[in-house]
Design a protein around this motif. Structure first.
Motif, PDB file in Angstrom:
ATOM      1  N   PRO A   4       0.789  -1.203   0.000  1.00  0.00           N
ATOM      2  CA  PRO A   4       0.000   0.000   0.000  1.00  0.00           C
ATOM      3  C   PRO A   4       0.825   1.257   0.000  1.00  0.00           C
ATOM      4  O   PRO A   4       0.348   2.314  -0.379  1.00  0.00           O
ATOM      5  N   ARG A   7       0.863   3.372  -3.194  1.00  0.00           N
ATOM      6  CA  ARG A   7      -0.351   3.940  -3.754  1.00  0.00           C
ATOM      7  C   ARG A   7      -0.583   5.331  -3.211  1.00  0.00           C
ATOM      8  O   ARG A   7       0.027   5.765  -2.247  1.00  0.00           O
ATOM      9  N   MET A   9      -2.010   7.902  -1.024  1.00  0.00           N
ATOM     10  CA  MET A   9      -2.661   7.880   0.271  1.00  0.00           C
ATOM     11  C   MET A   9      -2.486   9.214   0.954  1.00  0.00           C
ATOM     12  O   MET A   9      -1.788  10.081   0.494  1.00  0.00           O
ATOM     13  N   ASN A 183     -10.325   6.315  -3.841  1.00  0.00           N
ATOM     14  CA  ASN A 183      -9.103   5.722  -3.291  1.00  0.00           C
ATOM     15  C   ASN A 183      -9.354   4.394  -2.604  1.00  0.00           C
ATOM     16  O   ASN A 183      -8.617   3.425  -2.804  1.00  0.00           O
ATOM     17  N   ASP A 184     -10.399   4.341  -1.757  1.00  0.00           N
ATOM     18  CA  ASP A 184     -10.620   3.121  -0.993  1.00  0.00           C
ATOM     19  C   ASP A 184     -11.068   1.965  -1.881  1.00  0.00           C
ATOM     20  O   ASP A 184     -10.636   0.820  -1.679  1.00  0.00           O
ATOM     21  N   ASN A 187      -8.048   0.772  -3.696  1.00  0.00           N
ATOM     22  CA  ASN A 187      -7.185  -0.006  -2.812  1.00  0.00           C
ATOM     23  C   ASN A 187      -7.715  -1.422  -2.625  1.00  0.00           C
ATOM     24  O   ASN A 187      -6.947  -2.400  -2.612  1.00  0.00           O
ATOM     25  N   GLN A 190      -6.878  -3.337  -5.856  1.00  0.00           N
ATOM     26  CA  GLN A 190      -5.469  -3.710  -5.946  1.00  0.00           C
ATOM     27  C   GLN A 190      -5.122  -4.793  -4.935  1.00  0.00           C
ATOM     28  O   GLN A 190      -4.356  -5.716  -5.235  1.00  0.00           O
ATOM     29  N   THR A 191      -5.676  -4.688  -3.739  1.00  0.00           N
ATOM     30  CA  THR A 191      -5.403  -5.689  -2.709  1.00  0.00           C
ATOM     31  C   THR A 191      -5.876  -7.066  -3.156  1.00  0.00           C
ATOM     32  O   THR A 191      -5.149  -8.057  -3.042  1.00  0.00           O
ATOM     33  N   TRP A 250      -5.293   4.500   6.167  1.00  0.00           N
ATOM     34  CA  TRP A 250      -6.406   4.642   5.224  1.00  0.00           C
ATOM     35  C   TRP A 250      -7.579   5.419   5.806  1.00  0.00           C
ATOM     36  O   TRP A 250      -8.327   6.066   5.073  1.00  0.00           O
ATOM     37  N   SER A 363      -4.561  -3.709   4.879  1.00  0.00           N
ATOM     38  CA  SER A 363      -4.832  -2.439   4.219  1.00  0.00           C
ATOM     39  C   SER A 363      -6.152  -2.499   3.453  1.00  0.00           C
ATOM     40  O   SER A 363      -6.963  -1.573   3.509  1.00  0.00           O
ATOM     41  N   GLY A 364      -6.372  -3.598   2.723  1.00  0.00           N
ATOM     42  CA  GLY A 364      -7.604  -3.733   1.946  1.00  0.00           C
ATOM     43  C   GLY A 364      -8.838  -3.791   2.815  1.00  0.00           C
ATOM     44  O   GLY A 364      -9.867  -3.177   2.510  1.00  0.00           O
ATOM     45  N   SER A 367      -9.781  -0.387   4.116  1.00  0.00           N
ATOM     46  CA  SER A 367     -10.536   0.380   3.119  1.00  0.00           C
ATOM     47  C   SER A 367     -11.956  -0.159   2.986  1.00  0.00           C
ATOM     48  O   SER A 367     -12.910   0.607   2.820  1.00  0.00           O
TER      49      SER A 367
END
Length: 651
Positions: A4, A7, A9, A183-184, A187, A190-191, A250, A363-364, A367
């Motif tokens: 993360p 990315r 943030m 953004n969330d 994320n 991507q996660t 996040w 992280s995912g 979000s």
């Protein structure tokens, strides 16, 4: 594998509570439910791919055994048998070598059987090619599942935003809401792209390798498992330290985004008042907070991989030592030990990968929790279908159109802070009603209640005798044209912006657009632009002045052909001459329609049929311009404050 930290943030204050990791994680997994069929196919392809990959080392071990047996057999004298060679070594007292050769399938005098080795290698090649193709299928299905899931989440967020009441947006910073919607979700995407397929593959590999190791040698399998508790402890300790940092990272994304959005939108004002350094300092503080949270999160999660590699190397050494002893005793062939060493690597690598993906998953899920908070936000009350005629009250039904009655209306933004109490007024069809009063008197709130942006807390508002609470909001608002003090234009041509006022199902011609522009006195300046009505504006309306933007929005209201017209300081950005022209145009537009005009400049409402004077949420006076001036009350004081030529002396 990028974490993360790579990315976009933002940072900010620490979180006030810990994240519900387990609950949010389960809810995120439930988002895959509509793709369950594709998910089963993906799992099937992944299982077959892992199964072939697990068989591969055993086949290569067979090739090693054939080569080793050929080397040993070539060094022995021809004519004897393996049993005779082993017994001869024992008679010479070389029991160690005898034990080792007893586990080797050699034939004295015969070298390497390259034909058999070639067959085994071809089989291994076929197995690994099959595993690769199946993994390709699994990966493609995984990508499809993830993209469809994220697609639905974006649709859910968009639909949710349309169902949220106005008060939600009043209480949230715009940058914060945008951050959750962009953004969330990015994320989360991507996660899942980086972890979902790999995580499933790693877990299946661990199970498959363990099964093969126990089948080949339970003792070596137990040796390989000695380091597993250590791996679990390392992963748990590191994950526990890094999780709060990812949550903070996040959770504060929207705060910095909101600051940037505010400073960018008000860039001119920031410069006018010389607040550049103050704005930059606020940015630096939040950016420093992000740096601290991001550094701690990445550092804590970053030490996971080297620690897991260290544990993996311990596992490798233990397997090599114990396996060598088993070969020396003849209990295992050298090919089996080679396969076992490969299995130990195959076993340790997925453990390392699973541990390394923990930071991405944390992280995912952080979000995802922010998205679920948005999706769980309280929605506006659903439309209640009322009696027949309720839906057609503003859609052109026969009889009176535009009669508005407020009956004992009360409203408050906060339960303990009343704003409007027991307000009653009747507006007849075709009347122009002006609402005046000091700032905070409740003028705009009254219009928001009429539009059902907010629901009344007491009493009711009726339109042509129908309670608007029993009408669909879409039907109610379709008959109301509104021009606000704050203009709003979207990226597109001027013609498109004007046409936005028409119904989505109605086709608007260029002639109708130009007619509306002429009525709003916008046609003249539009034709002076290089591309006329085809001039492209951005969402900030660059290229036209504030007054010209106001004229475009007024033309939009003309085109909507409303039953009720609401003007909230609609002429605040135009010059005096244009204001007079617009007032005349508004008079034509308002003919036969009910109009609500909120104005601070009292000169613009002299011709209103009724003037309502509001103070502290109540109507303190109502009447015509001349009548209210003659009464010498609140309206007369407001008028005198604007137009009397008094000299104020300040001690």
């Amino acid at each position: 594998m990028s974490g993360p930290g790579g990315r976009i943030m933002a940072g900010g204050a620490p979180t006030e509570r810990s994240m519900d990791f387990k609950g949010s994680g389960k809810r995120l997994l439930r988002q895959f439910a509509p793709e369950r069929v594709t998910l089963w196919w993906m799992l099937a392809a992944c299982v077959l791919s892992v199964a072939l990959s697990v068989i591969g080392p055993k086949i290569l071990g067979r090739a090693t055994d054939l080569v080793f047996a050929g080397v040993v057999g070539r060094q022995m004298e021809d004519g004897g048998s393996k049993t005779q060679v082993v017994e001869g070594l024992r008679e010479k007292g070389d029991d160690g070598l005898a034990d080792m050769l007893s586990g080797v399938g050699f034939t004295p005098g015969q070298g390497i059987d390259f034909g058999a080795v070639g067959d085994v290698l071809l089989m291994a090649l076929a197995v690994y090619v099959g595993a690769g193709l199946l993994m390709l299928v699994s990966t493609r299905l995984s990508i499809r599942i993830i993209n469809l899931t994220v697609f639905r989440m974006r649709e859910d967020v968009q639909a949710k935003l349309s169902r949220l009441p106005l008060k939600y947006f009043d209480q949230q910073k715009r940058g914060e809401v945008l951050s959750r919607a962009t953004n969330d979700i990015d994320n989360i995407s991507q996660t899942m792209q980086q972890t979902m397929g790999q995580l499933i593959n790693s877990l299946l590999t661990i199970v498959g390798v363990l099964a093969m190791m126990f089948w080949m040698s339970p003792l070596l399998a137990l040796v390989a498992l000695v380091t597993v508790p250590l791996s679990v402890v390392v992963a748990a300790k590191v994950g526990k330290r890094s999780q709060p940092q990812f949550v903070q990272q996040w959770k504060t994304t929207g705060k910095l985004n909101a600051h940037i959005e505010e400073m960018y939108s008000g860039h001119a004002l920031v410069k006018v008042f010389g607040r550049q350094e103050e704005s930059a300092e606020a940015f630096r503080e939040q950016n420093d907070a992000l740096y601290e949270a991001g550094f701690k999160a990445q550092f804590n999660s970053g030490i996971m991989q080297p620690l897991m590699f260290f544990v993996s190397n311990l596992n490798y050494v233990l397997v090599a030592v114990v396996g060598g002893l088993r070969v020396a005793s003849g209990s295992l062939s050298i090919g089996d030990v080679q396969a076992f060493i490969q299995y130990s690597r195959q076993f340790s690598m997925p453990l390392t990968q699973v541990a390394s993906m923990a930071n991405l998953v944390q992280s995912g899920v952080a979000s995802a929790e922010r998205i679920f908070e948005l999706l769980d936000a309280e929605e506006q009350e659903p439309d209640v279908v009322g009696p027949a005629g309720a839906e057609g009250a503003v859609s052109g039904s026969s009889g009176p159109r535009g009669r508005v009655a407020l009956e004992e209306v009360s409203f408050r933004y906060e339960p303990d802070k009343p704003l409007i109490e027991n307000l009653s007024v009747v507006v007849e069809p075709g009347q122009t009603v002006a609402i005046v009063g000091p700032t905070g008197a409740g003028k705009t709130t009254l219009v928001n209640l009429l539009m059902r942006f907010y629901e009344v807390t007491g009493g009711r508002i009726t339109l042509d005798g129908v309670d608007i609470a029993k009408m669909r909001r879409e039907d109610l608002r379709s008959g109301i044209g509104m021009v606000l003090q704050d203009t709003w234009l979207f990226g597109g041509t001027i013609a498109d912006n004007i046409a936005y006022g028409a119904s989505a199902t109605r086709h608007v011609t260029r002639e109708e657009i130009e007619e509306a522009a002429r009525a709003a006195h916008a046609d003249r300046f539009v034709r002076t632009l290089p591309d006329g009505y085809d001039t492209v504006l951005d969402d900030e309306g660059s290229g036209v002045s504030a007054g010209e933007k106001q004229l475009i929005t007024i033309a939009r209201a003309f085109l909507s052909d409303p039953v009720i017209l609401v003007l909230d300081e609609a002429t605040s950005s135009v010059d005096t001459r244009t204001e007079v022209l617009i007032q005349k145009a508004m008079a034509r537009l308002a003919h036969g329609r009910t109009s609500f005009v909120i104005a601070h400049r009292l000169s613009t409402i002299r011709d209103a049929d009724v003037i309502l004077v509001m103070e502290n949420g109540s109507i303190v006076e109502q009447g015509t311009h001349d009548g209210l001036l003659a009464a010498g009350g609140a309206y007369a004081r407001l008028y005198a404050a604007q137009f009397a030529q008094a000299v104020a002396e300040v001690d």
